[in-house]
Design an enzyme around this catalytic site. Structure first.
Site, PDB file in Angstrom:
ATOM      1  N   ARG A 134       0.845  -1.188   0.000  1.00  0.00           N
ATOM      2  CA  ARG A 134       0.000   0.000   0.000  1.00  0.00           C
ATOM      3  C   ARG A 134       0.890   1.251   0.000  1.00  0.00           C
ATOM      4  O   ARG A 134       1.905   1.307   0.687  1.00  0.00           O
ATOM      5  CB  ARG A 134      -0.908   0.030   1.227  1.00  0.00           C
ATOM      6  CG  ARG A 134      -1.843   1.248   1.213  1.00  0.00           C
ATOM      7  CD  ARG A 134      -2.678   1.364   2.470  1.00  0.00           C
ATOM      8  NE  ARG A 134      -3.473   2.590   2.409  1.00  0.00           N
ATOM      9  CZ  ARG A 134      -4.227   3.058   3.397  1.00  0.00           C
ATOM     10  NH1 ARG A 134      -4.316   2.386   4.537  1.00  0.00           N
ATOM     11  NH2 ARG A 134      -4.902   4.190   3.260  1.00  0.00           N
ATOM     12  N   HIS A 135       0.476   2.242  -0.768  1.00  0.00           N
ATOM     13  CA  HIS A 135       1.239   3.495  -0.785  1.00  0.00           C
ATOM     14  C   HIS A 135       1.243   4.143   0.589  1.00  0.00           C
ATOM     15  O   HIS A 135       0.389   3.875   1.451  1.00  0.00           O
ATOM     16  CB  HIS A 135       0.699   4.460  -1.842  1.00  0.00           C
ATOM     17  CG  HIS A 135      -0.676   4.982  -1.565  1.00  0.00           C
ATOM     18  ND1 HIS A 135      -0.948   5.891  -0.566  1.00  0.00           N
ATOM     19  CD2 HIS A 135      -1.868   4.735  -2.174  1.00  0.00           C
ATOM     20  CE1 HIS A 135      -2.238   6.185  -0.560  1.00  0.00           C
ATOM     21  NE2 HIS A 135      -2.823   5.489  -1.517  1.00  0.00           N
ATOM     22  N   TYR A 172     -11.983  10.169   0.699  1.00  0.00           N
ATOM     23  CA  TYR A 172     -11.913   9.104  -0.295  1.00  0.00           C
ATOM     24  C   TYR A 172     -11.101   9.591  -1.496  1.00  0.00           C
ATOM     25  O   TYR A 172     -11.455  10.577  -2.136  1.00  0.00           O
ATOM     26  CB  TYR A 172     -13.317   8.686  -0.723  1.00  0.00           C
ATOM     27  CG  TYR A 172     -13.943   7.671   0.205  1.00  0.00           C
ATOM     28  CD1 TYR A 172     -14.261   6.397  -0.238  1.00  0.00           C
ATOM     29  CD2 TYR A 172     -14.210   7.981   1.543  1.00  0.00           C
ATOM     30  CE1 TYR A 172     -14.833   5.453   0.602  1.00  0.00           C
ATOM     31  CE2 TYR A 172     -14.774   7.053   2.399  1.00  0.00           C
ATOM     32  CZ  TYR A 172     -15.078   5.792   1.924  1.00  0.00           C
ATOM     33  OH  TYR A 172     -15.634   4.861   2.778  1.00  0.00           O
ATOM     34  N   GLY A 224      -9.691   8.504  -5.016  1.00  0.00           N
ATOM     35  CA  GLY A 224      -9.685   7.572  -6.132  1.00  0.00           C
ATOM     36  C   GLY A 224      -8.815   8.073  -7.265  1.00  0.00           C
ATOM     37  O   GLY A 224      -7.620   7.813  -7.327  1.00  0.00           O
ATOM     38  N   ARG A 227       1.051   8.626  -6.195  1.00  0.00           N
ATOM     39  CA  ARG A 227       1.372   8.123  -4.858  1.00  0.00           C
ATOM     40  C   ARG A 227       1.838   6.672  -4.897  1.00  0.00           C
ATOM     41  O   ARG A 227       2.692   6.267  -4.089  1.00  0.00           O
ATOM     42  CB  ARG A 227       0.175   8.294  -3.925  1.00  0.00           C
ATOM     43  CG  ARG A 227      -1.138   7.646  -4.415  1.00  0.00           C
ATOM     44  CD  ARG A 227      -2.313   8.220  -3.641  1.00  0.00           C
ATOM     45  NE  ARG A 227      -3.604   7.623  -3.984  1.00  0.00           N
ATOM     46  CZ  ARG A 227      -4.369   8.019  -4.996  1.00  0.00           C
ATOM     47  NH1 ARG A 227      -3.967   8.999  -5.787  1.00  0.00           N
ATOM     48  NH2 ARG A 227      -5.548   7.448  -5.208  1.00  0.00           N
ATOM     49  N   GLU A 270      -7.161   2.704  -7.564  1.00  0.00           N
ATOM     50  CA  GLU A 270      -8.142   2.704  -6.478  1.00  0.00           C
ATOM     51  C   GLU A 270      -9.564   2.677  -7.036  1.00  0.00           C
ATOM     52  O   GLU A 270      -9.804   3.045  -8.201  1.00  0.00           O
ATOM     53  CB  GLU A 270      -7.931   3.947  -5.609  1.00  0.00           C
ATOM     54  CG  GLU A 270      -8.794   4.019  -4.353  1.00  0.00           C
ATOM     55  CD  GLU A 270      -8.615   2.823  -3.418  1.00  0.00           C
ATOM     56  OE1 GLU A 270      -9.063   1.716  -3.793  1.00  0.00           O
ATOM     57  OE2 GLU A 270      -8.063   2.997  -2.322  1.00  0.00           O
ATOM     58  N   TYR A 301     -14.414   6.491  -7.001  1.00  0.00           N
ATOM     59  CA  TYR A 301     -15.453   6.919  -6.068  1.00  0.00           C
ATOM     60  C   TYR A 301     -16.488   7.843  -6.698  1.00  0.00           C
ATOM     61  O   TYR A 301     -17.489   8.194  -6.045  1.00  0.00           O
ATOM     62  CB  TYR A 301     -14.814   7.608  -4.862  1.00  0.00           C
ATOM     63  CG  TYR A 301     -13.913   6.692  -4.067  1.00  0.00           C
ATOM     64  CD1 TYR A 301     -14.377   5.496  -3.543  1.00  0.00           C
ATOM     65  CD2 TYR A 301     -12.575   7.027  -3.858  1.00  0.00           C
ATOM     66  CE1 TYR A 301     -13.539   4.652  -2.818  1.00  0.00           C
ATOM     67  CE2 TYR A 301     -11.733   6.189  -3.131  1.00  0.00           C
ATOM     68  CZ  TYR A 301     -12.224   5.008  -2.620  1.00  0.00           C
ATOM     69  OH  TYR A 301     -11.393   4.175  -1.903  1.00  0.00           O
ATOM     70  N   ARG A 349      -7.507  -4.384  -0.504  1.00  0.00           N
ATOM     71  CA  ARG A 349      -8.394  -5.228   0.298  1.00  0.00           C
ATOM     72  C   ARG A 349      -9.437  -5.914  -0.592  1.00  0.00           C
ATOM     73  O   ARG A 349      -9.810  -7.072  -0.350  1.00  0.00           O
ATOM     74  CB  ARG A 349      -9.051  -4.391   1.390  1.00  0.00           C
ATOM     75  CG  ARG A 349      -8.089  -4.045   2.530  1.00  0.00           C
ATOM     76  CD  ARG A 349      -8.729  -3.193   3.585  1.00  0.00           C
ATOM     77  NE  ARG A 349      -8.878  -1.817   3.142  1.00  0.00           N
ATOM     78  CZ  ARG A 349      -9.854  -1.008   3.522  1.00  0.00           C
ATOM     79  NH1 ARG A 349     -10.800  -1.442   4.341  1.00  0.00           N
ATOM     80  NH2 ARG A 349      -9.897   0.233   3.092  1.00  0.00           N
TER      81      ARG A 349
END
Length: 230
Positions: free
Chosen positions: A15-16, A27, A29, A72, A98, A101, A180
């Site tokens: 994970r970054h 959030y 994205g 990132r 990601e 969103y 996840r």
């Protein structure tokens, strides 16, 4: 043959590190936000401890790295690996970006739930992204589809090397929620299954296979670090 050489191929999820929106709980994205100085430190410290020859993530054993194109994630890859991974083994892919969103980009969860109530949604149950997805963004099915596509590519890389004799570890460098999601799809669970998970910024998680069997995907709940002795 050392214990490290005998391992079944693994999938490392990186994970970054921290961003300004990670700190605020917004959030994040499609927004291309860089790491904070603390985020750089998180990733650098992780790399120093876990990445390198005879360490948990040994660049010599990595067959492929998939990296989200977001800044990132790319920064995280650079701070973890530097120039230890040859460019032909690194793939930038939107499949590991990601969750999109949509209308909820940059919002915190309380404001998202309030917005949805105002739109006449979630009158009986609170919003759950795993089940409900994002207005103007991605649904759980869309996220599953792209992750399943990536899993198929990973199986092609690792399937012929279940005996561990040839380097076949892979790394995904991406984002907290999508990684996840990846764990759930790796275990062949639907995204809306209740499987609470925590993954800190700058963390590395490990997936693999049970019994050296490509048809038995598994997750490490703990793994001993390799010995530094030859």
């Amino acid at each position: 043959m050392s214990d490290l050489d005998a391992t079944t191929p693994r999938i490392f999820l990186a994970r970054h590190g921290e961003t300004e929106w990670t700190k605020s709980g917004q959030y994040t994205g499609i927004s291309d936000i860089p790491l904070t100085s603390e985020g750089v430190k998180q990733v650098t410290d992780t790399g120093r401890l876990l990445v390198g020859p005879r360490k948990l993530v040994d660049p010599a054993r990595i067959a492929r790295v998939w990296v989200s194109p977001r800044r990132r994630a790319h920064q995280t890859f650079q701070h973890l690996f530097g120039d230890s991974i040859s460019p032909e083994r690194v793939i930038l892919t939107e499949d590991i970006t990601e969750w999109d969103y949509g209308d909820y980009e940059g919002m915190v969860i309380g404001d998202i739930r309030m917005l949805r109530k105002e739109r006449g949604l979630d009158q009986e149950k609170a919003w759950n992204i795993w089940r409900d997805g994002c207005q103007g963004g991605e649904s759980a099915d869309q996220v599953s589809e792209r992750l399943d596509r990536l899993i198929e590519e990973i199986l092609k890389v690792q399937g012929p090397h279940m005996d561990g004799k040839e380097p076949a570890d892979v790394v995904l460098v991406a984002h907290g929620l999508i990684l996840r999601c990846f764990v759930k799809r790796w275990l062949r669970y639907p995204l809306d299954i209740d499987l609470p998970m925590i993954m800190s910024p700058g963390a590395i998680a490990i997936l693999s296979y049970k019994n050296h069997d490509v048809n038995q995907p598994g997750i490490y709940v703990g793994m001993a670090l390799p010995s530094k002795e030859e």
